[in-house]
Every structure is written in structure tokens, then in C-alpha cells.
Design an enzyme around this catalytic site. Sequence first.
Site: not given
Lengths: 327, 327, 327, 327
Positions: C14, C75, C106, C129, C131, C133, C175
Site C-alpha cells: 500500500g 501486488r 511487512d 507504511t 500503519d 506497525d 485492520r
Amino acid sequence: MNKIKKIAVLTSGGDAPGMNAAIRAVVRAGIYYDLEITGVLRGYEGLIHADFIEMDRKSVANIIQRGGTILKTARSDDFRTIGGRAKAHEQLVAAGIDALVVIGGDGTFTGANLFATEHNFPVIGLPGTIDNDLAGTDFTIGYDTAINTVINAVDKIRDTAESHDRLFIVEVMGRDSGLIALRSGIGVGAEAILIPEANMGIAGLVTRLEMGRKDKASKIIIVAEGDEIGGGFNVSEALKERFPQYDIRVSVLGHIQRGGKPSCMDRVLASRLGVAAVEGLLEGRSGEMVGQINRKVVFTPFDHAIKHIDAEEITPAWLKLVEILSL
Amino acid sequence: MNKIKKIAVLTSGGDAPGMNAAIRAVVRAGIYYDLEITGVLRGYEGLIHADFIEMDRKSVANIIQRGGTILKTARSDDFRTIGGRAKAHEQLVAAGIDALVVIGGDGTFTGANLFATEHNFPVIGLPGTIDNDLAGTDFTIGYDTAINTVINAVDKIRDTAESHDRLFIVEVMGRDSGLIALRSGIGVGAEAILIPEANMGIAGLVTRLEMGRKDKASKIIIVAEGDEIGGGFNVSEALKERFPQYDIRVSVLGHIQRGGKPSCMDRVLASRLGVAAVEGLLEGRSGEMVGQINRKVVFTPFDHAIKHIDAEEITPAWLKLVEILSL
Amino acid sequence: MNKIKKIAVLTSGGDAPGMNAAIRAVVRAGIYYDLEITGVLRGYEGLIHADFIEMDRKSVANIIQRGGTILKTARSDDFRTIGGRAKAHEQLVAAGIDALVVIGGDGTFTGANLFATEHNFPVIGLPGTIDNDLAGTDFTIGYDTAINTVINAVDKIRDTAESHDRLFIVEVMGRDSGLIALRSGIGVGAEAILIPEANMGIAGLVTRLEMGRKDKASKIIIVAEGDEIGGGFNVSEALKERFPQYDIRVSVLGHIQRGGKPSCMDRVLASRLGVAAVEGLLEGRSGEMVGQINRKVVFTPFDHAIKHIDAEEITPAWLKLVEILSL
Amino acid sequence: MNKIKKIAVLTSGGDAPGMNAAIRAVVRAGIYYDLEITGVLRGYEGLIHADFIEMDRKSVANIIQRGGTILKTARSDDFRTIGGRAKAHEQLVAAGIDALVVIGGDGTFTGANLFATEHNFPVIGLPGTIDNDLAGTDFTIGYDTAINTVINAVDKIRDTAESHDRLFIVEVMGRDSGLIALRSGIGVGAEAILIPEANMGIAGLVTRLEMGRKDKASKIIIVAEGDEIGGGFNVSEALKERFPQYDIRVSVLGHIQRGGKPSCMDRVLASRLGVAAVEGLLEGRSGEMVGQINRKVVFTPFDHAIKHIDAEEITPAWLKLVEILSL
């Protein structure tokens, strides 16, 4: 007149937000009407040097929201000469181009007018300038974005203005016209607006500032760069002696006002006029600027469009409005 | 030491985005820990004149996103005197206030340090200044917002910079420190950054500009107001002769950099430190600034916090980074 | 190991604001160290199909402020297979490329890790990213911009929230992680924040809302899309019966959070890490992500970076902070 | 009719950016014409309960740039009854108020019309609604801000839209009118715009999407909440089967569109109409909305203003424009 099959488009003069939206609309309208479209790089200078690129749907994808102009602009001394314009005409003919769309301001249209007349070549203009100083359209493409840029900047000063006895002077663009200063000054709730059209002078400004609320924490003054007193720093100098109690701070916005993503109004205006320009050429029009008046598309001869005697807004009624609001 | 039951909070010095978020956090933390909270208007000046307002949950509703400070700030010459500080102490005692939170920069902490010592009164400071010039915290409240304000303004210049041979000079804040100029200069991809800490001089700047890509349409130079060459207009004058081919334009951002809605980072930082300040007072701390280092809350004595020898970022490594990026 | 002379760079997964700033830094650092730089279009898919473009200074001019990624992402199911990765390796070797920089999250690093190991090929990763994360970096590139996008949107709801008995639910991304919800929720002063890591449940949310000020005009709830109760509309349904007096309104921000001009922090982080990635490769590093911890550049093996057990912020201390602030 | 000496002002209905600018203009104009000004809190509900505050210059300082309304709004079931309106009239008379300015939309004007007629009380209305669904004015106060909010959000999606085969659906406000969707859809260069006035249906939408460029990376669809197919998520469901190759993502902007700082156009419009409303009352007008048509101030009877048969923009010409531009 022969049928138009191939159109060129260029941007010229100082760039303005919405020029890309206008280019996009010209290209898409051209495709819709089965025309070929050529982009000219660097305005009239690129015309003379055949700096041409073919344009398709993809060339204008994802540009409607971008400031600046993907076709770039430049000054062209050559195009001010008969020979330069003749060369430009040769290049257009050599490339099989039948008509031209120019996006710019009064300088752009002056050149376009000479060119169209000398070579009997179809040219339509789009009003692309932040100054809003053209007749034949309620607003020029870029003006709405520019005044929003100004108020967003000055709002930040408002945040800090509650605390001190301060006088903030903000210089905005407008060498010959106070239209940016006037609208943005109303928009930010300025305590005073200095514009070339209304000779307030330092004495008038002092009176105005003294009239205001005594308990007001701080004051914001919008100055058009073309005001007779001079730019923001000159106004600051002039006020320092008269208002020793104020801490005077100056901001000069400069070219920040030319950029930024176009506002929705500028995008819609540019889109509509870009399509109308192509349709105008197909209807056989030439030597005209396409504008929007009272929400309707209107064509105005170049020599009238550049005589901006309009200045509808800088009237006693608007100046009274400023006075009431800045109480 | 007696138990703390009533806390006062004030903002002082130049205002910074996030001060309101800090005030809100102090008030909410006070309520959470069953304290009474008093707001002091206009900084130390308001302390001396007992310009107090009681604050509850509602007083700080809907302010986290606002620039400026709802408590206002002001300079106080009185508080620089022993007598002024004694008067301030009397007012606090008279109002039953047991401890004080001050939000501001080095001037604020200098006063707070004297006050805390002279009157053995609990005071904790929060770093609220756009200049990022305090030791004891990775970032000050307001700095992140200020550099975002700068890059958003300069991005607009980028839009218009593709078209011409232009040199744009943007003057940003930083009388004693180039930290705003350095980070925002990297952020906008400036061709050169002039800061007080690195004496590039006009000769160095000329070399740097000449080194750059010849085919680059235009260049952006960020100048800290405190740079030795002087402000943006001085740099412009100095470059005019050396680069006659460039059209040089100057923007002076001024107080725009102090305002605006705080960034998320500034809001979260202010919120966290505001709560920590109250908790610090309850733990018996005094004479310290609360900051955040490596994502942890840290307390630093006032006299150390104001000695900003840190300037971690203005190192050869960062200057090399600037050089690589502006190729 | 042979000397590295040619480096490829790609973006994958993303997209995130700041990816362009990272690409720019990799290219400029490459040029600074006399390397050739190849851009790979569409991530690993482009690697397999040799979708390569040569990059020079000009390729990355004027992109530092742009959202998205000029190299695009996609992708790639093929790259999840040994055969796909072998094909990618062939293409790199055929093009004379000695090392690879990958920018992503990731999933990107999982692929990069396998690739680096299987083919003993130098690969460095950059954390790109929204996120946040990943372990091995305090912040990922794009996170700061995303949370600022959220608070700017929710601030507009605040404007209209003073007038009615309203409950505004705003669904944000995340998410598997509530990090966007947590920070932006603190930033907007939300009355409640629902995140996957803290199972508040509807009952808990109801309690929280009932605890709040009775006289508060309206409340804002931030919901991470991954919260157990489900997205914003599910929460709305669940609350309707319990709070018939409220008019409940839902906003779902969606992909708006992925775009926008990167914040200054994201630009500086991306710029610094992009240069460090190239320098890391030149020092012989491989199989690592380059991040920033405590303002220092740090390298972390891919297999550790993707195990984000960190989540430093979602701790009892931060949840208590939320509770204090949302009183 | 007696001379007007005291005027009340209120805001009612859904709030709109620019309402504060309108309140400010009413107050300042009142002061300019030596009137007393009363602010009514919470619309008609506050009128019935005499929720009055006296207003002076200072009450409206520093609000021109704020979204929402400092006077708040509320629904009033009571005011829909004859008894409620009689009570409101009593309160006005008791407070010595001679005339009323109401800022709102069609619901507001319906009530105002009954009130003015039943009690022969002077009332002037200002068009304050983001929906632009009133006759008697080219634009309503708040509409320009709302469409700019939409395009700024969708621009961020554009940033991320270049990379994937994606279909982005953005639901905007407009239960009965597609005006926000139409203008903002043109502004963002949407591939399709679904509005209640043009029954495209899913079949039409599918055709439109299939017609488009095959090589286009992704598409953006703007859906008015009132479109017959239903909101954004319904459109998503309907398209999923037909376009399995697309990854479909939905954003629902919701009340974000009601807030935000007003645009310059909205501030100037609100300022001008606020002054004109006061001047209209002083000239003896009543039962009319003051609007702006073709840049001129115009008064329109309430019962005509609320019959929005205008919808000038949703014509075949505009729909053709959309078609050309979204090629």
C-alpha cells in the site's frame, strides 16, 4: 474557412492555479470533437521554436488538482516583433495546426490579438491570471485560489493576534490592482486595506487605525504591493513613529500566492471555459477571450478584454462595506 | 510540603501552536486528580495583577485544535524584578493556589526559576515555543506545526517554479537558531539553506548555487532571519549582481509561522506533557521543565533546559545530508 | 563482495505519503556516491518483468511534496514463489544491478528477506507504511501524515459539533493495529477510541459515554476499522438503541488517509533513511530495514522488523492518558 | 412602521461554514447604524425561551474564520406550532426587539415566513446552507466551502490512485440535490458522478465505466447520498460483480462537509449579505431572503426562495460537460 482538425494550446505569462485544469479541458474537448491536440511548451517562445508535444487523454490525467502549468510558461521578446510572430505562424502551419488556444492574462492577449490579425489565424484566449484584471469575465482562473491562499495565511496570524498590542502588515500581490487585497482583506476581517485604487495615504491609515476599538488586542492591515505608499515594509516604517505602542510585524507573501492546488471554483471555471474555447473555435470564432459572466459563457474581443475598466468591486459601495465590517 | 489542592496555569512569551492543547491537558489532569484549577490571563503580568479565572471541563472544551492561547500572553517587565515576583507570590497565596504550571520558552523558564527559588513555590514548566531551542526535550510544543506551515507555503512556490529561471528566497523564523530553517529546508528540498550556525556567507552561497544543476528551472533558498547575511531581502540584494540571469523573488513568512492549528504530533506532545506536569507537581517536583526524550517523559531543571547547547541536528552529519539531497 | 556500482529502487505494498521523498533521497545519494540508479516500476511485479527506468537528478525533481509513488506499486503473486524470485534475480543480473532498495511494509520485507537469502543479493528496506506497525523504527514513513489527515478531517466535525446532541463516529484505518486511531483520537480530543488492542466492547463504550459530561453538546468516537465491534456503521447500529437521544452520524475516511502531501516529519525521515539505505549498502549491509530510533539511524534484520511486538504506545499508561483527556 | 432600534439575529437548521461571518456582519452593520443587537442562542428554540445575549463589536471579534456558529443551532418542534411562534413573539416584544435576522435554509425560512405573517414582525433571511438549494441567490453561504472540502479529500485519493486497478467510491452530501456532487465531481475529475436528478442507474454507470480508457489505472466515482441507487456502500455492492478485476474502496465523508474554515468566497458573501440584511430591515423590508445574483444584492420573498426550481446547473449542458471532461 477550412475545417479545424488540429488545435494547439499554450500557457503564457505569470502562471495561475487552474491552468492545468484548463489545459486538460481543452485536450479532452479536442478528443471529444475528434481533433488532434498539440501542446506548446513555454508559451510563445515555444511556438517560435516549435517546442511541440502531442497530447492525448493520458497527457492530462491526474493534473486537474496541480498548481502551475505542465506546459510551462516563459517570456518571449521575439513574439513582440512582427518577425517573431511570422516565425510562429510558419511553425504552426508546418505542423498542420489550424487553431490556437492561449491561456494567460492581458500581455498574452495583446500578443494573441496581433497574431490573429496579422496571420488571419484562429485564436481563442482563456483568462488565466490570479489578478482578476480582465474585462469579459466575472472572475479569472486563479483568482479564487489566490485569495484563499491569502486568507489561509492571514488566519494563522489571527491565532496569535489576540495576545499582544500588535500591528500585523501583510503585503499581497497586485501591482496595478487592489482586487486581491480587497477581497482577501474582507475575508480576513482586516482593520485596514490599502489598495492602489483608493488613495488612503498614511494619514488616512492613521486616522482609520485611531478610529478603531481601543480595546482591540491587535490589528491586521492588508497592503497591495502596488499601493502608493509602497510595500509592506514601507508602510511599517511610516507607522512606527505614529504608533510606538505597537509592535509592528510584516509578512510578504510573494509567489506563494501564485501556487497551490486550485480551488473548486477555479477548477470548474477552467474546465468549462476550456471546453467552450474548443467549441468556439469549431464555430468559427477567433480573436476573442472566452469568459463567464453571470454564470454564462461569454466571448469578448481581445482588445476589449484587456481594457479592464470593469473593476466592479472597487466602488464606493464596496469601500463602505469594508468600513462597516472593520469597525 | 503541604498537599497540593489548587493549581494555576499560564502561558508566557511568544505563543506557539499546541499551547491550548497543553492548557486543556493541565485542566483535565487537575480534575482527574481532584484539584481546583485556576487560569492566569496574560502570563506573569496577569499573575501580578491576579487576573485569574476558574477553569472546569467546559473551559477547555473544543480548544485542542486552536492556534494561539486562550489564556493570552504578554511581556512583563515587573516580573523581572524581585518586587514583581513577590507581588505575584502574594496573589497566588491570597487565591489559595499551591502550585504553578508555566507554558513557554527560555525567557519564561528564567522567570519561573527565580520565582520558584525565591518563594519556595512549586513550579513546573512545559516547553511551548516554535523555536525548538530548549534542552530536555526532543521537540518543543509548536515546532512541528511551524515547520509544516513553512513547507506548505514553500510547496506553493514549487508549483510555479518549474517555468522560469527564478531564484526564490524564503525567510523563516529563527533569530538565534536555524532549526526551523534546517528541517523545513530539507522538507521542501531547498537548493540552499542559510542558518546562523553554519556560516556559509554569500560567497559560499554563490558557490553552492553555481555547483547546482545548470538545467534546473529555478531554485529555492531558505534563510533563517538570524543568518549573518541578514534577512531575505538582504540576501536578494547580495545575489542580484552575481546572478543577473535570475529573476529573484522574496517571501517573508513572519508571524504566519506562529499560528495555525497544531499538528497531531504537537497536540499529542502537549497533551502528554500537560498531564505529566500535574502528576509531577503531585509527586513533589518543582523547578523543572517536563519534556519528552526518546518517547519518554523526562524532567529537567530549568537552568539546564534553557542552556540549549543541544542542537543535535545542526551537526556536520545533517549538513552533509542537506548537501546530498540538494544536488 | 564486489563493489556496488548500480542500485535499483522500488516501492511495494500500500502506498504511503513520503515514498516519493524516499525515492528521491535514494537517487540523490546514489548520484552523490557515483552510482547508477535504476527505478523499478510496480514493485516486485516490475522486477520480474524488468520494468526498469534509468533515474537521474531530474527524475526526482519536484516530487518530495507529492503523495503516492512515482514508481507505482502493485501486488505480485509471482514474487511469492521461488520461481518468481529467481526470475527477478535474473532480471537484476541481466541489467547489471548490484543491490536493491525496497520501500514498503511487512509484506514487502517478507519477500525481500526471502529474496536476499535465496540469491545472496544485497537488499535494504525502508519502512514505508501509514500503519506504523514495524519494529526497528520509532515511526514509519507515512504515519505522521496519515494521523494529520485524520485530525484535519475530524476538526471539521468539531466545528459543527457544538450545536446538537450528536454522536459522531469516525472510522479510521488500522485492520490489525489501533495506532492510527490512538494518536489521532488523542489529537482530536475524542470522547472514546475503539482499537483492536483494547477490547472495550459495546458495553464498555456505553459506560464510557454515560460517564461523560452530561452537558456536553456532542461526542466524537474514533473507531479503528479492525476493532472487534466492526467498522463505524456497526458501532452506530449498536449504539442507536442505547442512546436514542443522540443523532448518530458516521464518516468513513477510507483511502483519503493514504494520500496527501507528506508532513515535514515524514519528508525528513524519508530523506534521511533513503540516504542511509544507500550508505548501508555501500558498507556491505543486507537483509535489514533502516529505521530511526531516538533520532538515530538504526538497522534491523527484516525478520525482526516485521515482528511488531513493539506497539510501545498501546500500553496502560497511554490508555490512562486517553481517559484523563477525554473527561 | 416604527423605527427599528433593536435587532435580533439567530442561526437555525444544519450549520454551514460562513454563518459566523454572517453573524459578525449583522452585528457590525447594526453598530454602524446605531442599533442594539441581540444574539439568540439555539435558533427558534432559543427565541421561545428568550435565550438572548447582548452583542457588541467584541462579541464577534475573531470569528470570521471559524466554522460552525457561535449562536449554535437546534431543532424546534415548538416553533412549528402557532402557540410556539406566539410565545417567540412575546419574548421578542418583551425584550424590546423590533426586527429579526434568521440565517439558515428552507426549513428556517418556512418558519420565518409564518412568523413574519402571523405577527407582522420584520424578518429578513440569509441563505446559510451547504446544499445551495435555494432560489434567489447564485450561491448559498457554505456551499463553496463544502465543495472545496470534498475536492481536498478526494485529491488525496488521487495520489494513491495511480498504482492499482482500483475503483474509489466517495459519498458526498445531498439528500435531495446533486449540486455538491456535480461541482465537486467536476472539480476532482471524477470518472462518474451519480446524482438524484439524473437517473443514471447501475446499468448506466456500468456502461460509463466500460466506455472509459482501458489503460486508466483507477477510477473515482462521486455519489450523492440521495442518489436512487443508495449511498456509497450500496453502489459498491452493485458494482462488485460486474467489475471483479477492481478493488473497490468506499469513503463516506459525512459531516466533515459541514465544517471547516469558510472559503474566501463564503466569507465575502456572508459579510455582504449580513450588512444588506440590516440595511433591508432599515428600509422597511420583511418576509424576504437576501441573496446575491450576478454579483448584485437581491431580495426574494421567502415563499419563492424555498421553491428551488432553479437548479440552474443540473442541465443537459452541464451533464455534457461532465461527459466530455471524464473521457
